[in-house]
Structures are given as C-alpha cells and as structure tokens.
Motif scaffolding. Structure first.
Motif, PDB file in Angstrom:
ATOM      1  N   UNK A  43       0.620 -25.375 -31.101  1.00 30.41           N
ATOM      2  CA  UNK A  43       0.782 -24.641 -32.346  1.00 30.41           C
ATOM      3  C   UNK A  43       0.003 -25.350 -33.450  1.00 30.41           C
ATOM      4  N   UNK A  44      -0.982 -24.654 -34.000  1.00 34.31           N
ATOM      5  CA  UNK A  44      -1.770 -25.184 -35.112  1.00 34.31           C
ATOM      6  C   UNK A  44      -0.983 -24.943 -36.397  1.00 34.31           C
ATOM      7  N   UNK A  45      -0.652 -26.014 -37.105  1.00 32.35           N
ATOM      8  CA  UNK A  45       0.132 -25.897 -38.329  1.00 32.35           C
ATOM      9  C   UNK A  45      -0.696 -25.396 -39.510  1.00 32.35           C
ATOM     10  N   UNK A  46      -2.012 -25.382 -39.357  1.00 31.16           N
ATOM     11  CA  UNK A  46      -2.901 -24.895 -40.413  1.00 31.16           C
ATOM     12  C   UNK A  46      -3.974 -23.981 -39.818  1.00 31.16           C
ATOM     13  N   UNK A  47      -3.574 -22.836 -39.251  1.00 36.13           N
ATOM     14  CA  UNK A  47      -4.525 -21.989 -38.527  1.00 36.13           C
ATOM     15  C   UNK A  47      -5.661 -21.441 -39.380  1.00 36.13           C
ATOM     16  N   UNK A  48      -5.477 -21.390 -40.677  1.00 39.86           N
ATOM     17  CA  UNK A  48      -6.524 -20.872 -41.558  1.00 39.86           C
ATOM     18  C   UNK A  48      -7.396 -21.972 -42.147  1.00 39.86           C
ATOM     19  N   UNK A  49      -7.158 -23.215 -41.745  1.00 37.80           N
ATOM     20  CA  UNK A  49      -7.932 -24.338 -42.276  1.00 37.80           C
ATOM     21  C   UNK A  49      -9.294 -24.400 -41.584  1.00 37.80           C
ATOM     22  N   UNK A  50     -10.320 -23.963 -42.270  1.00 42.85           N
ATOM     23  CA  UNK A  50     -11.655 -23.896 -41.682  1.00 42.85           C
ATOM     24  C   UNK A  50     -12.299 -25.268 -41.524  1.00 42.85           C
ATOM     25  N   UNK A  51     -11.623 -26.321 -41.981  1.00 44.47           N
ATOM     26  CA  UNK A  51     -12.155 -27.670 -41.823  1.00 44.47           C
ATOM     27  C   UNK A  51     -11.734 -28.309 -40.507  1.00 44.47           C
ATOM     28  N   UNK A  52     -10.737 -27.736 -39.802  1.00 46.70           N
ATOM     29  CA  UNK A  52     -10.230 -28.441 -38.618  1.00 46.70           C
ATOM     30  C   UNK A  52     -10.930 -28.011 -37.334  1.00 46.70           C
ATOM     31  N   UNK A  53     -10.824 -28.872 -36.325  1.00 43.78           N
ATOM     32  CA  UNK A  53     -11.542 -28.654 -35.073  1.00 43.78           C
ATOM     33  C   UNK A  53     -11.030 -27.435 -34.311  1.00 43.78           C
ATOM     34  N   UNK A  54      -9.742 -27.148 -34.437  1.00 42.87           N
ATOM     35  CA  UNK A  54      -9.172 -26.001 -33.746  1.00 42.87           C
ATOM     36  C   UNK A  54      -9.792 -24.705 -34.256  1.00 42.87           C
ATOM     37  N   UNK A  55      -9.956 -24.605 -35.566  1.00 44.03           N
ATOM     38  CA  UNK A  55     -10.576 -23.410 -36.166  1.00 44.03           C
ATOM     39  C   UNK A  55     -12.024 -23.292 -35.727  1.00 44.03           C
ATOM     40  N   UNK A  56     -12.755 -24.398 -35.748  1.00 45.01           N
ATOM     41  CA  UNK A  56     -14.175 -24.369 -35.370  1.00 45.01           C
ATOM     42  C   UNK A  56     -14.358 -23.849 -33.952  1.00 45.01           C
ATOM     43  N   UNK A  57     -13.551 -24.341 -33.024  1.00 43.28           N
ATOM     44  CA  UNK A  57     -13.665 -23.908 -31.634  1.00 43.28           C
ATOM     45  C   UNK A  57     -13.300 -22.441 -31.475  1.00 43.28           C
ATOM     46  N   UNK A  58     -12.250 -22.009 -32.144  1.00 49.43           N
ATOM     47  CA  UNK A  58     -11.809 -20.617 -32.063  1.00 49.43           C
ATOM     48  C   UNK A  58     -12.861 -19.662 -32.618  1.00 49.43           C
ATOM     49  N   UNK A  59     -13.748 -20.188 -33.469  1.00 52.21           N
ATOM     50  CA  UNK A  59     -14.765 -19.344 -34.100  1.00 52.21           C
ATOM     51  C   UNK A  59     -16.174 -19.606 -33.580  1.00 52.21           C
ATOM     52  N   UNK A  60     -16.262 -20.275 -32.425  1.00 50.83           N
ATOM     53  CA  UNK A  60     -17.537 -20.380 -31.731  1.00 50.83           C
ATOM     54  C   UNK A  60     -18.439 -21.521 -32.134  1.00 50.83           C
ATOM     55  N   UNK A  61     -17.902 -22.536 -32.808  1.00 53.12           N
ATOM     56  CA  UNK A  61     -18.703 -23.678 -33.243  1.00 53.12           C
ATOM     57  C   UNK A  61     -18.405 -24.921 -32.401  1.00 53.12           C
ATOM     58  N   UNK A  62     -19.412 -25.784 -32.280  1.00 55.87           N
ATOM     59  CA  UNK A  62     -19.186 -27.131 -31.756  1.00 55.87           C
ATOM     60  C   UNK A  62     -18.428 -27.914 -32.815  1.00 55.87           C
ATOM     61  N   UNK A  63     -17.320 -28.530 -32.427  1.00 55.10           N
ATOM     62  CA  UNK A  63     -16.505 -29.306 -33.357  1.00 55.10           C
ATOM     63  C   UNK A  63     -16.761 -30.792 -33.130  1.00 55.10           C
ATOM     64  N   UNK A  64     -17.336 -31.450 -34.143  1.00 54.01           N
ATOM     65  CA  UNK A  64     -17.524 -32.897 -34.090  1.00 54.01           C
ATOM     66  C   UNK A  64     -16.531 -33.533 -35.049  1.00 54.01           C
ATOM     67  N   UNK A  65     -15.598 -34.308 -34.500  1.00 49.51           N
ATOM     68  CA  UNK A  65     -14.578 -34.961 -35.314  1.00 49.51           C
ATOM     69  C   UNK A  65     -14.805 -36.464 -35.291  1.00 49.51           C
ATOM     70  N   UNK A  66     -15.258 -37.048 -36.421  1.00 49.76           N
ATOM     71  CA  UNK A  66     -15.356 -38.512 -36.464  1.00 49.76           C
ATOM     72  C   UNK A  66     -13.952 -39.102 -36.396  1.00 49.76           C
TER      73      UNK A  66
END
Length: 255
Positions: free
Chosen positions: A213-236
C-alpha cells in the motif's frame, strides 16, 4: 585480469542460473572486465544476511576473455565479501546487483538481496548500483532496460558516487519506457502478508505473500509513481541510517 579496463563485480539474489544476471552481464560487458560471484540457487529476500553457521564455498563456472563467473553457496552479501577478499586482485571500480526479477522500489529495498549486494559494495567505498525489473517471470524481457543500464553504469564509472551513497534503479515492465526520473523512496507498508498452506493436518504453515500500500499514491516524486507511469526510477540511497533530524531532540531527553 585485464588491469587496463574498469573492473565490475556482479551478483544477484535470484541465483547464478537466473536470466536477469545473464542479461546484466551482456549489457555491461562493453564497459569493462566482468567478474560474477552469484549464489548457486535463489536467495530472494535475504537482504544483507551473512552465512555464519557453516563454511561458504565457491566454484569457478566459466572463464573467458573479459568475463569470469563463479557460483557461491552463500548469500548475495557473502558473494561480494568472498569475491573481494579471495578472488579479485584489485578493488572493483563498480559493484552491480541484478537484474532482479521483481521490483525493489519503496520498502522492498530493505528486504532485497539484490540491494544487499549493493549495500555491501557501498559500505566498502565502491560505487554500487542495483537494477530490478517489475516482472517476476523467469523469462522476463529485459531488452528495454539494456540501454539504460549501460548508460547509468557508464555514468557512475565516470563520475563516481558520494560516500555511503548507492543507486537503487527499478524498471517498469514495458517496452515503451518514457525516460528516467530521479525519485525518493515511496512511503508505504505491506499488508495481508501470509497465506495459509496447511500440511499433514497441521494448519500452522504459511507462505509469505502480501500487498503493498503506497501511502502517497499521488506523489509524483516517489519511485512507486514513476514505475506505475512507465519511467525508470533511480533512487539515490544511503547506507548511513542515522536519523540526523532527531539528534537534537533526543539530546534534550537525556541532557
């Protein structure tokens, strides 16, 4: 070993026979000398676990120009420790984990054996990257990730990473990747984590499962959102887990 080219140490948690690590080696070979030390069978979910109750054994699997492959009876972290201390004749220029079958975004980073590889490299001052794909299938298609893997690895070889900092890179399961987003770790938790599987009339057997469960599903800064929207997520990601923001407050409690 060829001392003129960068030395890249590779491991995973899906085991030496997994497609993901073979694909990773294929993508990385143009960048340097590759040494693989990977578990002899799957070790998913092992995190940074070490083998401390029995000896660890490794065995040469293959050696050719630019590539040496070993399998190891231990954990992913054991593999990096063993390779660094018994096999390699110099410090690696890069440690790489993956490509994992299944994503390691959000809180998964804490459980992941793939990231155990990365954390071990990072703790020893070696630039380290973990690569994962949002697809658990043994025959998953990694081709779309290939150019990004090569680009990211080349950039880290060129520029390095800050001390105690590594990269957690996750790929969406799509051939149409939209690009790269630099992300923060999604905040969330796992629920419904056990499924009953009774055996021999004993009900107390369970398989680990769960739903994130993503506690911030609308947060476009997080890796979960990036993956759900087709982006490579790089998290330092940092291996220094000190809560610096809490030090002053905690001092007030005891002084």
């Amino acid at each position: 070993m060829e001392n003129k080219r960068p030395l890249i140490l590779v491991s995973n948690d899906d085991g030496i026979m997994a497609k993901g690590i073979s694909e990773l080696v294929k993508f990385l070979r143009p960048l340097g000398e590759i040494v693989v030390m990977a578990p002899d069978s799957p070790r998913s979910g092992s995190g940074c676990a070490l083998t401390v109750t029995q000896p660890v054994h490794y065995q040469l699997v293959k050696k050719e120009v630019g590539l040496t492959v070993y399998k190891c009876s231990g954990t992913p972290t054991d593999c990096i420790k063993l390779a660094r201390n018994t096999v390699l004749d110099r410090i690696p220029d890069l440690v790489v984990g993956g490509i994992n079958h299944g994503d390691n975004s959000a809180t998964n980073v804490h459980y992941s054996g793939t990231m155990g590889v990365v954390f071990e490299g990072c703790l020893n001052g070696i630039p380290s990257i973990g690569f994962s794909l949002c697809n658990h299938a043994p025959d998953a298609d990694f081709e779309a990730a290939g150019p990004y893997i090569r680009k990211i690895a080349a950039m880290v070889l060129e520029k390095g990473l800050p001390p105690l900092t590594c990269l957690n890179v996750n790929f969406p399961d799509t051939a149409d990747i939209k690009g790269i987003k630099i992300c923060e770790q999604a905040k969330g938790c796992w629920t419904n984590e056990w499924a009953a599987c009774p055996r021999l009339s004993d009900p107390n057997y369970f398989w680990l499962t769960g739903e994130f469960t993503d506690h911030e599903p609308e947060n476009e800064k997080n890796d979960h959102w990036a993956l759900a929207n087709g982006y490579v997520a790089i998290t330092p990601t940092t291996v220094d887990v000190t809560a610096y923001h809490f030090i002053d407050e905690l001092n007030k409690w005891f002084n």
